[in-house]
Design an enzyme around this catalytic site. Structure first.
Site, PDB file in Angstrom:
ATOM      1  N   CYS A 195       0.827  -1.182   0.000  1.00 14.86           N
ATOM      2  CA  CYS A 195       0.000   0.000   0.000  1.00 14.86           C
ATOM      3  C   CYS A 195       0.869   1.241   0.000  1.00 14.86           C
ATOM      4  CB  CYS A 195      -0.889   0.015   1.231  1.00 14.86           C
ATOM      5  SG  CYS A 195      -2.382  -0.920   0.961  1.00 14.86           S
ATOM      6  N   HIS A 255      -1.685  11.202  15.981  1.00 13.99           N
ATOM      7  CA  HIS A 255      -0.344  11.764  15.759  1.00 13.99           C
ATOM      8  C   HIS A 255      -0.178  13.077  16.523  1.00 13.99           C
ATOM      9  CE1 HIS A 255       0.803   8.813  12.840  1.00 13.99           C
ATOM     10  NE2 HIS A 255       0.012   9.228  11.866  1.00 13.99           N
ATOM     11  N   HIS A 293      -7.334   9.420  13.310  1.00 14.46           N
ATOM     12  CA  HIS A 293      -5.974   8.915  13.132  1.00 14.46           C
ATOM     13  C   HIS A 293      -4.953  10.062  13.252  1.00 14.46           C
ATOM     14  CE1 HIS A 293      -2.835   6.338  11.102  1.00 14.46           C
ATOM     15  NE2 HIS A 293      -2.386   7.538  10.751  1.00 14.46           N
TER      16      HIS A 293
END
Ligand code: TQI
Ligand code: CA
Ligand code: ZN
Ligand code: ZN
Length: 272
Positions: A89, A219, A215
């Site tokens: 990916c 971070h 997501h």
């Protein structure tokens, strides 16, 4: 968690046979792989993203070996070469978060956020809502609190932008990178940027803003990628129904390791 279907984000990488190459590391062990391609691979999937670091190729190979649970040699041995040659990916695996002082984290529980530039893809209130819920994913399981501000500079500044947008990490048009976020710190620290060239949506077609934002905020709070499949911080996007989304145990464990657990906020939390 719903069934996941992987999006079409997978860019297949081919490492063509290239006979000649400048010597850098162990020529004989990877003579079939062009070192420029190796560098390209590392740049893409194991970027030295933070300002704090400039890792050598060898250090980044080590990162990669660690991530894939290989023997960590820092050299391109056959095992590593095999991984390099594998189609995969087009998403990065490892974020370079470790600063000299270890894992970066916020030294306060109350963080502000500001949505500075909106996407035209969704009505404003839907963007507001997706961002709010994405932050709640994390505030639900930690003592962290997020306060929205409309003026001044927030800890987490949020923008949608395409191409070069002022930080030297230009977005790449549709597909590829969807967004990026900076680890905790002053200035750009914590900020989350979303690629305006993606089609943002609240459903499973296109790119789901809530999931990507959740997501990215991982971070922003100091989490790097996880190698646990199904984790929110796993570096492959998988769609889950935002309505029924529950933070996977791996992410919960990792964020609570940084900021502690939430014992009580709005009533009781389960103990597990
Ligand atoms: N964006 C990368 C990511 O957030 C960008 C990135 C790589 C990055 N290394 C970083 C950002 C270090 C900050 C610090 O992972 S992405 C996913 C996935 C992306 C990927 O566009 O590839 C999600 C964005 F892979 F998990 F699905 C969101 Cl959810
Ligand atoms: Ca993109
Ligand atoms: Zn940016
Ligand atoms: Zn990521």
């Amino acid at each position: 968690m719903g069934t996941m279907h992987y999006l079409l984000l997978c860019a297949v990488i081919f490492l063509p046979e290239t006979p000649a190459f400048p010597v850098q590391v162990r020529p004989q062990s990877w003579s079939s792989i062009d070192p420029e391609k190796v560098k390209g691979y590392l740049d893409k999937f194991f970027p030295s993203f933070t300002k704090a670091q400039n890792l050598s190729i060898e250090e980044r190979i080590k990162k990669m070996q660690k991530f894939f649970h290989l023997t960590v040699t820092g050299k391109l041995d056959t095992e590593t070469e095999k991984i390099l040659a594998m189609p995969r990916c087009g998403l990065p695996d490892v974020a370079e978060y470790e600063t000299a002082s270890g894992t970066p984290k916020w030294g306060k529980k109350k963080l502000t956020y500001r949505i500075r530039i909106y996407t035209p893809d969704l009505p404003k209130r839907k963007v507001d809502n997706a961002i709010k819920r994405a932050l709640m994913v994390w505030s639900d399981v930690t003592p962290l609190q997020f306060q929205r501000i409309y003026l001044g500079v927030a800890d987490i500044e949020i923008i949608f932008a395409s191409g070069e947008h002022g930080d030297g990490y230009p977005f790449d048009g549709p597909g590829g990178t969807l967004a990026h976020a900076y680890d905790p710190g002053e200035g750009r620290g914590g900020d989350a940027h979303f690629d305006e060239d993606e089609k943002w949506s609240e459903i499973d077609q296109d790119i789901n803003l809530f999931l990507v934002a959740a997501h990215e905020f991982g971070h922003s709070l100091g989490l790097s990628h996880s190698d646990v499949q199904g984790a929110l911080m796993y570096p492959i996007y998988s769609y889950q129904n935002p309505e029924t989304f529950r933070l996977p145990a791996d992410d919960r464990r990792r964020i609570q390791k940084l900021y502690g657990k939430l014992m009580m906020k709005f009533g009781f939390q389960d103990i597990t």
